[in-house]
Scaffold this motif. Sequence first.
Motif, PDB file in Angstrom:
ATOM      1  N   PRO A   9     -20.372 -65.030  85.613  1.00 33.62           N
ATOM      2  CA  PRO A   9     -20.794 -65.434  84.253  1.00 33.62           C
ATOM      3  C   PRO A   9     -22.207 -64.955  83.912  1.00 33.62           C
ATOM      4  CG  PRO A   9     -19.717 -67.249  85.389  1.00 33.62           C
ATOM      5  CD  PRO A   9     -19.933 -66.190  86.414  1.00 33.62           C
ATOM      6  N   THR A  12     -22.134 -61.048  83.391  1.00 36.65           N
ATOM      7  CA  THR A  12     -21.561 -60.598  82.113  1.00 36.65           C
ATOM      8  C   THR A  12     -22.480 -60.945  80.944  1.00 36.65           C
ATOM      9  OG1 THR A  12     -20.265 -62.663  82.040  1.00 36.65           O
ATOM     10  CG2 THR A  12     -19.172 -60.706  82.901  1.00 36.65           C
ATOM     11  N   GLN A  13     -23.142 -62.075  81.033  1.00 35.82           N
ATOM     12  CA  GLN A  13     -24.092 -62.457  79.984  1.00 35.82           C
ATOM     13  C   GLN A  13     -25.282 -61.501  79.956  1.00 35.82           C
ATOM     14  OE1 GLN A  13     -23.652 -64.849  77.716  1.00 35.82           O
ATOM     15  NE2 GLN A  13     -25.580 -64.268  76.732  1.00 35.82           N
ATOM     16  N   GLU A  37     -12.978 -57.275  86.948  1.00 35.01           N
ATOM     17  CA  GLU A  37     -13.352 -58.381  86.066  1.00 35.01           C
ATOM     18  C   GLU A  37     -14.190 -57.895  84.893  1.00 35.01           C
ATOM     19  OE1 GLU A  37     -12.173 -61.565  86.325  1.00 35.01           O
ATOM     20  OE2 GLU A  37     -10.907 -60.524  87.792  1.00 35.01           O
ATOM     21  N   THR A  41     -13.754 -57.925  80.263  1.00 34.65           N
ATOM     22  CA  THR A  41     -14.678 -58.499  79.281  1.00 34.65           C
ATOM     23  C   THR A  41     -14.561 -57.748  77.963  1.00 34.65           C
ATOM     24  OG1 THR A  41     -16.507 -57.067  79.921  1.00 34.65           O
ATOM     25  CG2 THR A  41     -16.278 -59.147  81.119  1.00 34.65           C
TER      26      THR A  41
END
Length: 820
Positions: A9, A12-13, A37, A41
Motif C-alpha cells: 500500500p 503504490t501510494q 501487483e 494498479t
Amino acid sequence: MLPVVQVLPALTQQLLSGDAILVAPPGAGKSTYLPLELLKTGQFSQQKIIMLQPRRIAVRNIARYLAQQLNEPVGQTIGYRLRGENKTSAATKLEIVTEGILTRMLQSQPELPGIGLVIFDEFHERSIHADFSLALCLEVQQALREDLRLLVMSATLDVAALTPLMPAAKVLHCEGRSYPIDIVYKPDNRPVPLYQKVCRLVLNVVAEHQKDILVFLPGAWDIRQAASSLEQSLPQGFNIHCLFGELSKSEQQAALMPNYKGLRKIVLATNIAETSLTIEGIEVVVDSGMQKTAVFQLSKGITHLQTTSISQASAIQRAGRAGRLGPGSCYRLWSGEQQDRLAVQSTPEILSSDMAPFILEANIWGCQLNELALIDMPSNAQLQQGKQRLLELQAIDSEMRLQPLGREMHALGCHPAIANMLLKSLSLSSAHQSLACALASILESKDPLTHSSGAQLYLRLQYLQQHRSHSIWLLIKQWHRRVNCKLQDWPLEDTGRLLAFAFPHWIGRLRQGGRYQLANGSGAELGQDDPLAQQQWIVVGDMLSTDKQQGDVRISLAESLSKEDLERYFSHLIYSQETCFWDQQKQAISAQHQRKLGHIVMSKTAASKLVPEQVDAIWRQVILDKGVMQLPFEEEALQLIYRLRLAAKELSQYDWPDMSEQGLQDSIEQWLLPYLQKMSSWQQLSKLRFVDILNSQLEWAAQKRLNDCLPSKYLLPTRRHAKLNYSPAGTVQLSVRMQEMYGQADTPELANGRVKLQMELLSPAGRPLQTTQDLAGFWQGSYRHVQKEMKGRYPRHFWPDNPANALATDKTKKKMNAKQ
C-alpha cells in the motif's frame, strides 16, 4: 503471505507522486510478487513496466514463474528480452530485460513511450548497465517524462550512496519472512585447493540434514572439480547439478527445478545463484566465500577474472538462499572474525570496467560520461583509456566528437571493437563480413579448441567449417541475421586483417622468442612452439591473465598480420615522431626520427637536433636510475652536502635546504635541471661546478651561518687553516701533525659545542699516530707511549713532556731555536 505485501500500500501510494527505493530481504517477493501487483494498479494497468535484472538466468526464471502465476506462456503478459533472445509480444505488459537492453530502449526512444515504471531489481550488485541506465532514466525524468516512475529494489542496498541521486524517492523497508538461518563458521586453513576444502565440508554436512544443498564456488573450473570429487565420494541417493553461465538453458533449468526421482540434490553454483532465484528444496548453503570478479587491466587493455573474497552483502544474500522456503543452515568456509573484516559492499562494476562502450553510449546520448548522474564515477585513467580506444577505432575524433562510423558501431549493439570489425569488413566484401561474423562469435564464446593447439584463429575457423553442429554456429547465424549478411565462403587468409580492425591496440611486433611488443605499450607472449611464434607481425584477439600475473601476458587467440596490410589499412594509426633517448653505450642523449604504431617503433633514423622538452625528462630519469649521489660531484660539493646535512641535524632551529639523497632527488628540477637544458652527455655534465650550483640554493645569511658554525677549514694553534673532512655519517675529522696541536688542551668543537672534532694526529711524516675525540685524555694518557717511540724515530722534532701547555709548532727543534 509474502512479506512484501506489508509495504505494497505504501509503495503504490508513493509511486503516484514519485520514485521509491525498496529494501527487502531475500524471499520477500520483490521479484516474484510485486511486479504482478503493480500491474493491477490503476496507475500502471494501461502502461508497460520494465524490470531490469542483472543476470540472464534470473530473467528467464522470473519471467517463467510470473507467467505461470497468470496461467500464460512467457511472451504474453509477461515477457523478457536478452541479447539475441526476445520473448515478448504486443500483449506484453511486464518486460524483464538485462545486458544493456534498457539502455538500447532509452537510446532509440528516450521518452520511453507507453512505459510507466522502470524497476531496477537486485541493484546492490551494481551492474554497470544498471548504473548507466539509471543515470539515463533520471535525465529522461528531468527533461522529458515527469510522469515516469523509478523503483530501485535490493536486499542489501547501500541507500546512502543512492539517495543523493534520488533525493525525493521514499525509502521503504520490508522486514521479510522470519525463517531462521543458522550460521555456522567452519574455517579451513589447509594448503589445498579451494574445491577440496568445500567438498570436505559438504561431506561433513550431508549427514546432518535431510534436504537439498546449495554450494557456492567461485568459477566453472572449481565447480567441475568439486562435482567430479563429490560424485566419487558421496553415497547413493544424491544428484549433483552445476549452475554457471556457460551451461545450456536446459542444464541451468535442471539445477533450479525439484528432483522428481526422489534423490537429494546438491547444486554447485557461482554467484549466479546469489539473488532472484529460488531453487526448490534448498535447506543448506555451503559458502566458499570466494567469487570470480571481472577486472579490467588498463595497462594491457584486457578483462580477466580475478578470484576475490565476497562482500558482507553477498554473504547475506548467499545465506538467504537457505531460508527461502523454511528454516535453514549456512556453513561458511571462514571465521567470524574474517566475516567482520569483509568489505561491506562489493566494488561497483563501473570502477573496474572497460569504459569505451559507455563513453560511446554517452556520446550517442549527447553528453560526456562524467556529466551523467552516476553513483560512482570511473577514474580519469579509465576514461582516458576508453577515449583512446574509440579514437583508434575512428568512432570519435581527437575533440571527442562522435563520428558517423561511431554511430554505426553503436547501432550494432555490441562492443565498439567487434562493431568496427563487422562494419569495416563489409568495405572489403560480403564474404569478409561473413568471416567477421564468425570471428565475433569465436571471440564471444569459449574457445572451441584447447590451447595446446596453439593460438591461431585460422585453426578455429577451419575447425568450425568441419564441425557445423558446434554450438558456436548458433552465434554465427545470429550475427549474420543482425548484420543482414548471407553465409559465404570465408577468405581465411585475411583473418589477421579483420581481427586488427577490432583490436588495433593489440597489433604486436616480434621482439624475440615468441614475445611481442603490443601497440598499447604492454607485452604479450606465445608459447615458443606455437606456429605463430616466429611471425614478425601479429594481432591478438584474446589473452590469458591470472590473479598473480607477472611480466608478459600469455596470448590465447591471435593471427598473423602482413606488413602490407598494416601499411594499407592502418596508416591512420601510424605517425612520425622526433624523439630523444638515453644511449647507454655513449652515455649521452641521442635524437631519432621514429615512425611508430602506438608504442611500436616501426623504423628509426638518427636526427641531428634534440627535442628540448624531452631533455629534462631524460636527465631526470637517468639521474633517478643512477642515483643522485652518483652524480660527478667534486669533493668540495660533496663536503658542502655533508655540512648541510649535519647543519640540518645539529642546527635544526634554522631553515636549511634538504640535502639528503631523497631531498636532492625530489628537488632536482630546482637545483640542477635548469643547468642541463643544453647538455647532452655525461661528459658535459662532469664539467659542471656543482659546489657553486648547490651554494646558489643558500641565501647569503645561511651561507654565513654555515661557515661560522660548520666551517670548511679550522684555524690551528699555529695559525694555519687546516681542511675539515665532513663524512656522510655526520662526523667531522681534522687530520693534522701532532706538533701543530700542542697547547690545545681539549678537543675542538663546532656548531656551538654540539659537534666534537675527530682528531687524526699525524707523525712528522704525515702517518696517523692516534685518532681521538678526547684530546685531553690522550695528552694525559697514551701520549707517553707515542712520545717515547717518536723521540727515537724523529729526534729533530719537538716532543714535550706536557703537550697540553707546550707551544704549537710546524718546525723542527733547530728551526724553533733559531727563531728564538
